[in-house]
Design a protein around this motif. Structure first.
Motif, PDB file in Angstrom:
ATOM      1  N   PRO A  91       0.830  -1.203   0.000  1.00 19.31           N
ATOM      2  CA  PRO A  91       0.000   0.000   0.000  1.00 19.31           C
ATOM      3  C   PRO A  91       0.874   1.266   0.000  1.00 19.31           C
ATOM      4  O   PRO A  91       1.899   1.334   0.682  1.00 19.31           O
ATOM      5  CB  PRO A  91      -0.800  -0.125   1.303  1.00 19.31           C
ATOM      6  CG  PRO A  91      -0.882  -1.590   1.541  1.00 19.31           C
ATOM      7  CD  PRO A  91       0.442  -2.141   1.062  1.00 19.31           C
ATOM      8  N   HIS A 113      -1.336   1.265  -5.584  1.00 18.48           N
ATOM      9  CA  HIS A 113      -1.939   0.555  -4.456  1.00 18.48           C
ATOM     10  C   HIS A 113      -2.121   1.589  -3.356  1.00 18.48           C
ATOM     11  O   HIS A 113      -1.140   2.052  -2.762  1.00 18.48           O
ATOM     12  CB  HIS A 113      -1.019  -0.583  -3.998  1.00 18.48           C
ATOM     13  CG  HIS A 113      -1.674  -1.524  -3.037  1.00 18.48           C
ATOM     14  ND1 HIS A 113      -1.031  -2.631  -2.534  1.00 18.48           N
ATOM     15  CD2 HIS A 113      -2.916  -1.532  -2.486  1.00 18.48           C
ATOM     16  CE1 HIS A 113      -1.852  -3.276  -1.721  1.00 18.48           C
ATOM     17  NE2 HIS A 113      -2.993  -2.634  -1.669  1.00 18.48           N
ATOM     18  N   THR A 114      -3.352   1.981  -3.100  1.00 19.07           N
ATOM     19  CA  THR A 114      -3.600   3.054  -2.136  1.00 19.07           C
ATOM     20  C   THR A 114      -3.388   2.560  -0.710  1.00 19.07           C
ATOM     21  O   THR A 114      -3.382   1.359  -0.438  1.00 19.07           O
ATOM     22  CB  THR A 114      -5.034   3.603  -2.265  1.00 19.07           C
ATOM     23  OG1 THR A 114      -5.951   2.614  -1.783  1.00 19.07           O
ATOM     24  CG2 THR A 114      -5.367   3.972  -3.695  1.00 19.07           C
ATOM     25  N   ASP A 117      -5.484   2.640   1.463  1.00 15.96           N
ATOM     26  CA  ASP A 117      -6.701   1.938   1.860  1.00 15.96           C
ATOM     27  C   ASP A 117      -6.805   0.551   1.245  1.00 15.96           C
ATOM     28  O   ASP A 117      -7.814  -0.137   1.425  1.00 15.96           O
ATOM     29  CB  ASP A 117      -7.946   2.752   1.456  1.00 15.96           C
ATOM     30  CG  ASP A 117      -8.066   4.030   2.266  1.00 15.96           C
ATOM     31  OD1 ASP A 117      -7.514   4.078   3.393  1.00 15.96           O
ATOM     32  OD2 ASP A 117      -8.711   4.974   1.779  1.00 15.96           O
ATOM     33  N   GLY A 118      -5.789   0.159   0.485  1.00 14.60           N
ATOM     34  CA  GLY A 118      -5.769  -1.197  -0.057  1.00 14.60           C
ATOM     35  C   GLY A 118      -6.441  -1.367  -1.396  1.00 14.60           C
ATOM     36  O   GLY A 118      -6.625  -2.492  -1.857  1.00 14.60           O
ATOM     37  N   GLU A 119      -6.807  -0.239  -2.042  1.00 19.30           N
ATOM     38  CA  GLU A 119      -7.416  -0.349  -3.364  1.00 19.30           C
ATOM     39  C   GLU A 119      -6.337  -0.282  -4.446  1.00 19.30           C
ATOM     40  O   GLU A 119      -5.308   0.387  -4.270  1.00 19.30           O
ATOM     41  CB  GLU A 119      -8.419   0.777  -3.581  1.00 19.30           C
ATOM     42  CG  GLU A 119      -9.647   0.683  -2.697  1.00 19.30           C
ATOM     43  CD  GLU A 119     -10.652   1.761  -3.035  1.00 19.30           C
ATOM     44  OE1 GLU A 119     -11.657   1.458  -3.695  1.00 19.30           O
ATOM     45  OE2 GLU A 119     -10.410   2.915  -2.640  1.00 19.30           O
ATOM     46  N   LEU A 120      -6.603  -0.946  -5.560  1.00 19.59           N
ATOM     47  CA  LEU A 120      -5.690  -0.928  -6.703  1.00 19.59           C
ATOM     48  C   LEU A 120      -6.339  -0.161  -7.851  1.00 19.59           C
ATOM     49  O   LEU A 120      -7.528  -0.341  -8.134  1.00 19.59           O
ATOM     50  CB  LEU A 120      -5.382  -2.347  -7.172  1.00 19.59           C
ATOM     51  CG  LEU A 120      -4.545  -3.198  -6.227  1.00 19.59           C
ATOM     52  CD1 LEU A 120      -4.564  -4.653  -6.685  1.00 19.59           C
ATOM     53  CD2 LEU A 120      -3.105  -2.696  -6.166  1.00 19.59           C
ATOM     54  N   PHE A 121      -5.545   0.667  -8.513  1.00 17.35           N
ATOM     55  CA  PHE A 121      -6.010   1.407  -9.689  1.00 17.35           C
ATOM     56  C   PHE A 121      -4.913   1.371 -10.746  1.00 17.35           C
ATOM     57  O   PHE A 121      -3.720   1.461 -10.415  1.00 17.35           O
ATOM     58  CB  PHE A 121      -6.308   2.866  -9.346  1.00 17.35           C
ATOM     59  CG  PHE A 121      -7.419   3.023  -8.345  1.00 17.35           C
ATOM     60  CD1 PHE A 121      -8.747   2.901  -8.728  1.00 17.35           C
ATOM     61  CD2 PHE A 121      -7.134   3.278  -7.016  1.00 17.35           C
ATOM     62  CE1 PHE A 121      -9.775   3.034  -7.801  1.00 17.35           C
ATOM     63  CE2 PHE A 121      -8.149   3.416  -6.078  1.00 17.35           C
ATOM     64  CZ  PHE A 121      -9.470   3.286  -6.477  1.00 17.35           C
ATOM     65  N   CYS A 181      -7.391   8.436  -3.277  1.00 14.73           N
ATOM     66  CA  CYS A 181      -7.645   7.904  -4.618  1.00 14.73           C
ATOM     67  C   CYS A 181      -7.215   8.886  -5.694  1.00 14.73           C
ATOM     68  O   CYS A 181      -7.709   8.828  -6.821  1.00 14.73           O
ATOM     69  CB  CYS A 181      -9.124   7.581  -4.786  1.00 14.73           C
ATOM     70  SG  CYS A 181      -9.666   6.211  -3.776  1.00 14.73           S
ATOM     71  N   ARG A 237     -10.049   6.739  -9.816  1.00 16.87           N
ATOM     72  CA  ARG A 237     -11.248   5.933 -10.071  1.00 16.87           C
ATOM     73  C   ARG A 237     -11.844   6.240 -11.432  1.00 16.87           C
ATOM     74  O   ARG A 237     -12.392   5.375 -12.098  1.00 16.87           O
ATOM     75  CB  ARG A 237     -12.290   6.189  -8.977  1.00 16.87           C
ATOM     76  CG  ARG A 237     -11.814   5.767  -7.605  1.00 16.87           C
ATOM     77  CD  ARG A 237     -12.685   6.320  -6.517  1.00 16.87           C
ATOM     78  NE  ARG A 237     -12.568   7.795  -6.471  1.00 16.87           N
ATOM     79  CZ  ARG A 237     -13.014   8.546  -5.495  1.00 16.87           C
ATOM     80  NH1 ARG A 237     -13.623   7.997  -4.467  1.00 16.87           N
ATOM     81  NH2 ARG A 237     -12.858   9.853  -5.528  1.00 16.87           N
ATOM     82  N   GLN A 284      -8.732  -1.884 -16.050  1.00 15.97           N
ATOM     83  CA  GLN A 284      -9.215  -2.809 -15.019  1.00 15.97           C
ATOM     84  C   GLN A 284      -8.029  -3.487 -14.359  1.00 15.97           C
ATOM     85  O   GLN A 284      -7.101  -3.943 -15.043  1.00 15.97           O
ATOM     86  CB  GLN A 284     -10.091  -3.890 -15.639  1.00 15.97           C
ATOM     87  CG  GLN A 284     -11.457  -3.410 -16.067  1.00 15.97           C
ATOM     88  CD  GLN A 284     -12.306  -4.576 -16.554  1.00 15.97           C
ATOM     89  OE1 GLN A 284     -11.814  -5.619 -16.944  1.00 15.97           O
ATOM     90  NE2 GLN A 284     -13.603  -4.383 -16.524  1.00 15.97           N
ATOM     91  N   SER A 311      -7.204  -6.295 -11.012  1.00 27.12           N
ATOM     92  CA  SER A 311      -7.839  -7.179 -10.042  1.00 27.12           C
ATOM     93  C   SER A 311      -6.773  -8.066  -9.410  1.00 27.12           C
ATOM     94  O   SER A 311      -5.619  -8.103  -9.863  1.00 27.12           O
ATOM     95  CB  SER A 311      -8.902  -8.043 -10.733  1.00 27.12           C
ATOM     96  OG  SER A 311      -8.302  -8.819 -11.759  1.00 27.12           O
TER      97      SER A 311
END
Ligand code: FES
Length: 116
Positions: free
Chosen positions: A12, A28-29, A31-35, A56, A70, A87, A89
């Motif tokens: 992260p 990898h933010t 907060d655990g999000e991937l973009f 983000c 996003r 995308q 994942s």
């Protein structure tokens, strides 16, 4: 679909630049999000992987335009065009990327697209 790397190799707060054509940056933010987005600021070519990740958003290292990871949309000048998003994942602990079929944003000085 492209297998990028194990998720454990991109902690992260970190970013990974892939030398595709055009290059793609995977964030990898905290907060655990991937973009995943094109690694090319739509203002003047700067690598967004060299910018600053906050929540983000990524701030361009050259003139400080901020892009929402996003949607790819800039928050204001000097960038006016969105960056292309992709995308991304995680499956079985590995990061996978699907590159958008949309055309990349035109770059400054590039000829305008006039047809298909
Ligand atoms: S190159 Fe990114 S804001 Fe100017």
């Amino acid at each position: 679909m492209i297998r990028v790397c194990p998720l454990a190799e991109l902690p992260p707060g970190e970013v990974l630049r892939l030398d595709l054509e055009p290059a793609v940056a995977i964030f990898h933010t905290e907060d655990g999000e991937l973009f995943a987005v094109d690694d090319n600021c739509t203002h003047q070519f700067a690598s967004l992987a060299d910018g600053w990740l906050e929540g983000c958003e990524v701030e361009c290292p050259l003139h400080a335009a901020r892009f929402d990871l996003r949607t790819g949309e800039p928050d204001g000048p000097p960038a006016t065009q969105p960056i292309r998003t992709h995308q991304v994942s995680v499956t079985d602990g590995d990061i996978y990327l699907v590159v958008s079929s949309e055309p990349p944003a035109a770059q400054p000085g590039a000829p305008l697209r006039t047809g298909p």
